[in-house]
Design an enzyme around this catalytic site. Structure first.
Site, PDB file in Angstrom:
ATOM      1  N   SER A  65     100.594  29.102  95.091  1.00 45.23           N
ATOM      2  CA  SER A  65     101.395  29.509  95.989  1.00 45.23           C
ATOM      3  C   SER A  65     100.790  30.743  96.541  1.00 45.23           C
ATOM      4  O   SER A  65     100.256  31.457  96.312  1.00 45.23           O
ATOM      5  CB  SER A  65     103.058  29.950  95.234  1.00 45.23           C
TER       6      SER A  65
HETATM    7  N1  SAH Z   1     103.653  28.003  90.233  1.00 46.80           N
HETATM    8  C1  SAH Z   1     102.499  27.186  90.644  1.00 46.80           C
HETATM    9  C2  SAH Z   1     102.725  26.679  92.116  1.00 46.80           C
HETATM   10  C3  SAH Z   1     101.923  25.332  91.918  1.00 46.80           C
HETATM   11  S1  SAH Z   1     102.537  23.969  93.198  1.00 46.80           S
HETATM   12  C4  SAH Z   1     101.290  28.271  90.882  1.00 46.80           C
HETATM   13  O1  SAH Z   1     101.439  29.562  90.617  1.00 46.80           O
HETATM   14  O2  SAH Z   1      99.937  27.889  90.738  1.00 46.80           O
HETATM   15  C5  SAH Z   1     103.727  23.174  92.510  1.00 46.80           C
HETATM   16  C6  SAH Z   1     103.492  22.437  91.058  1.00 46.80           C
HETATM   17  O3  SAH Z   1     104.746  21.731  90.948  1.00 46.80           O
HETATM   18  C7  SAH Z   1     102.449  21.465  91.160  1.00 46.80           C
HETATM   19  O4  SAH Z   1     101.311  21.960  89.928  1.00 46.80           O
HETATM   20  C8  SAH Z   1     103.148  20.036  90.915  1.00 46.80           C
HETATM   21  O5  SAH Z   1     102.246  19.323  90.141  1.00 46.80           O
HETATM   22  C9  SAH Z   1     104.318  20.495  89.965  1.00 46.80           C
HETATM   23  N2  SAH Z   1     105.431  19.666  90.244  1.00 46.80           N
HETATM   24  C10 SAH Z   1     105.667  18.688  91.222  1.00 46.80           C
HETATM   25  N3  SAH Z   1     106.968  17.861  90.920  1.00 46.80           N
HETATM   26  C11 SAH Z   1     107.369  18.409  89.610  1.00 46.80           C
HETATM   27  C12 SAH Z   1     108.215  17.917  88.689  1.00 46.80           C
HETATM   28  N4  SAH Z   1     109.253  17.019  88.928  1.00 46.80           N
HETATM   29  N5  SAH Z   1     108.308  18.453  87.463  1.00 46.80           N
HETATM   30  C13 SAH Z   1     107.315  19.351  86.874  1.00 46.80           C
HETATM   31  N6  SAH Z   1     106.304  19.858  87.873  1.00 46.80           N
HETATM   32  C14 SAH Z   1     106.128  19.268  89.197  1.00 46.80           C
END
Ligand code: SAH
Length: 213
Positions: free
Chosen positions: A64
């Site tokens: 993010s």
């Molecule tokens: N907090 C992360 C943001 C990653 S983007 C960071 O700081 O890098 C969002 C993430 O949510 C992705 O890795 C994706 O695989 C995950 N995601 C999507 N749907 C999800 C679900 N139902 N349960 C858990 N994770 C999920």
């Protein structure tokens, strides 16, 4: 895996940028100033680590934007010792920010590749979540509940009921709600049955997906 004075200098600039964009919490700004974001990205992308932008990581996901991380963390209002659930571990950057604030962190990721990679990586640089979970964030994580805060870092089409029920009374859920564009939403649990909703501006996240692959 080095963190040099040059990196620190770039980080100080990033802190100033997001402060100028309106982030007020000294604790949050300090955490952004401490976490070596460049280590959360593949080494070829060092130049991009300290600009205020989201960036691709493994498995078609993104780390993010720092401003967004700061905005969500500020809304979460983390106090030392709070038990926090994060949905969407991804690179682990947001997890590290929460740990810097003294939270006990449970974090869930549904992509196996990212789950494995981040599970190995975070302890390597000294960040130890209470638990990394491979699973579906729509279900939350009952074993760690109730949570003082829950933060969803992917765009949710609606607010999952499991997350509301795992929130402590007084607890805060920060969740971007919407399909293509999301409205940053803060839900505060006022009592067993009452929830208060606040809406902030528009953001764009990768989608919170329902099925495991
Ligand atoms: N907090 C992360 C943001 C990653 S983007 C960071 O700081 O890098 C969002 C993430 O949510 C992705 O890795 C994706 O695989 C995950 N995601 C999507 N749907 C999800 C679900 N139902 N349960 C858990 N994770 C999920």
């Amino acid at each position: 895996m080095k963190d040099t004075l040059k990196h620190q200098g770039l980080r100080n600039k990033l802190v100033k940028t997001i402060k100028d964009k309106g982030i007020k919490s000294a604790a949050v700004l300090q955490a952004i100033g401490r976490v070596p974001r460049h280590l959360f990205m593949d080494s070829g992308f060092l130049d991009h680590a300290y600009v205020d932008k989201a960036f691709p990581i493994a498995a078609d996901q993104t780390i993010s934007q720092p401003y967004t991380v700061a905005f969500q963390t500020e809304l979460l209002n983390v106090k030392k010792g709070d038990v926090i659930l994060e949905i969407g571990t991804g690179s682990g950057y947001q997890t590290a920010i929460l740990l810097e604030l003294g939270a006990k962190v449970y974090t869930i990721e549904r992509q196996q590749e990212l789950f494995r990679k981040t599970s190995l990586f975070l302890p390597k640089i000294g960040y130890r979540p209470k638990k990394l979970i491979f699973g579906d964030g729509y279900q939350g994580y009952e074993e760690g509940a109730p949570y003082s805060g829950i933060i969803v870092t992917a765009g949710a089409p609606m607010v999952p009921n499991a997350l509301l029920s795992q929130l402590a009374v007084g607890g805060r859920l920060v969740i971007p709600v919407g399909d293509d564009i999301q409205i940053m939403t803060l839900i505060i649990r006022k009592s067993e049955t009452e929830f208060e909703k606040h809406e902030y501006g528009e953001f764009r996240f990768v989608p919170l997906l329902e099925d495991k692959n």
